[in-house]
Write a protein that holds these residues in place. Structure first.
Motif, mmCIF file in Angstrom:
data_model
loop_
_atom_site.group_PDB
_atom_site.id
_atom_site.type_symbol
_atom_site.label_atom_id
_atom_site.label_comp_id
_atom_site.label_asym_id
_atom_site.label_seq_id
_atom_site.Cartn_x
_atom_site.Cartn_y
_atom_site.Cartn_z
ATOM 1 N N VAL A 8 1.248 -1.299 -0.035
ATOM 2 C CA VAL A 8 -0.202 -0.032 -0.031
ATOM 3 C C VAL A 8 0.498 1.393 -0.334
ATOM 4 N N LEU A 9 1.858 1.063 1.291
ATOM 5 C CA LEU A 9 2.801 2.317 0.926
ATOM 6 C C LEU A 9 3.725 2.760 -0.681
ATOM 7 N N ARG A 10 4.020 1.776 -1.208
ATOM 8 C CA ARG A 10 4.877 1.749 -1.954
ATOM 9 C C ARG A 10 3.770 2.730 -3.445
ATOM 10 N N PHE A 11 2.099 0.912 -3.492
ATOM 11 C CA PHE A 11 1.527 2.715 -4.684
ATOM 12 C C PHE A 11 0.754 3.698 -4.184
ATOM 13 N N ALA A 12 1.434 4.014 -3.035
ATOM 14 C CA ALA A 12 0.384 5.444 -2.347
ATOM 15 C C ALA A 12 1.531 6.334 -2.852
ATOM 16 N N LEU A 14 4.475 5.781 -5.507
ATOM 17 C CA LEU A 14 4.039 6.198 -6.997
ATOM 18 C C LEU A 14 2.719 6.885 -7.415
ATOM 19 N N ALA A 15 1.705 6.616 -6.878
ATOM 20 C CA ALA A 15 0.535 7.959 -6.582
ATOM 21 C C ALA A 15 1.453 9.404 -6.568
ATOM 22 N N LEU A 16 1.826 9.892 -5.973
ATOM 23 C CA LEU A 16 2.283 10.448 -5.183
ATOM 24 C C LEU A 16 3.379 10.936 -6.195
ATOM 25 N N LEU A 17 4.248 10.232 -6.492
ATOM 26 C CA LEU A 17 4.869 11.010 -7.990
ATOM 27 C C LEU A 17 4.541 11.106 -8.929
ATOM 28 N N TRP A 18 3.392 10.353 -9.646
ATOM 29 C CA TRP A 18 2.823 10.800 -10.774
ATOM 30 C C TRP A 18 2.068 12.122 -10.592
ATOM 31 N N VAL A 19 0.815 12.666 -8.983
ATOM 32 C CA VAL A 19 1.122 14.323 -8.792
ATOM 33 C C VAL A 19 1.571 14.835 -8.946
#
Length: 158
Positions: A8-12, A14-19
């Motif tokens: 979950v932390l990895r996906f969070a 990754l989402a933060l990097l895309w933002v």
């Protein structure tokens, strides 16, 4: 449980990097749009009279040649405008060094684009004002328009 939390932390992350990437792209697009609007606005005015009645010609725009401090501690200071940008602020490397407690080190930048001059605030603490309106983006500046940075008021002159 530990593996699920790590995933979950990895996906969070990754989402933060895309933002972050998306926000950088939006900022670049907005900055590039200022130049595009200035060029298309000047080209679009010339061809509009071909299909309809001839509109009276607008008076030629005064070309700014000097930056003059009209109010504040450096009142009377004159800077001749060239082809490069004018940096304003308290920093000693600024083109116009402002002796003003309300000015930031790197407060604002006045830069040429085509035949016009644009002003942008560089993230100053107290803001940059054009005709009593606080800047939120780069705007074109016409000669005689008051620009206020703290207690200092400057104008472009022809």
């Amino acid at each position: 449980m530990g593996e699920l939390t790590a995933t979950v932390l990895r996906f969070a992350f990754l989402a933060l990097l895309w933002v972050l990437i998306f926000s950088v792209l939006v900022a670049m697009r907005r900055d590039l749009a200022v130049g595009r609007k200035a060029r298309t606005g000047a080209a679009g005015r010339g061809g509009a009279g071909a299909s309809g009645p001839e509109a009276p010609a607008a008076p030629p725009r005064q070309q700014a040649r000097r930056l003059v401090v009209v109010e504040g501690p450096q009142e009377g200071t004159v800077i001749d405008l060239g082809a490069g940008p004018i940096m304003m602020g308290r920093a000693q490397e600024s083109t116009l060094v402002l002796d003003d407690d309300y000015a930031s080190g790197r407060h604002a930048r006045l830069f040429p684009q085509g035949s016009r001059w644009f002003l942008e605030d560089l993230g100053s603490t107290n803001g940059t004002f054009v005709k009593e309106q606080q800047l939120t983006r780069a705007v074109p500046i016409e000669p005689g328009t008051p620009i206020r940075i703290g207690k200092t008021v400057i104008e472009l002159r022809s």
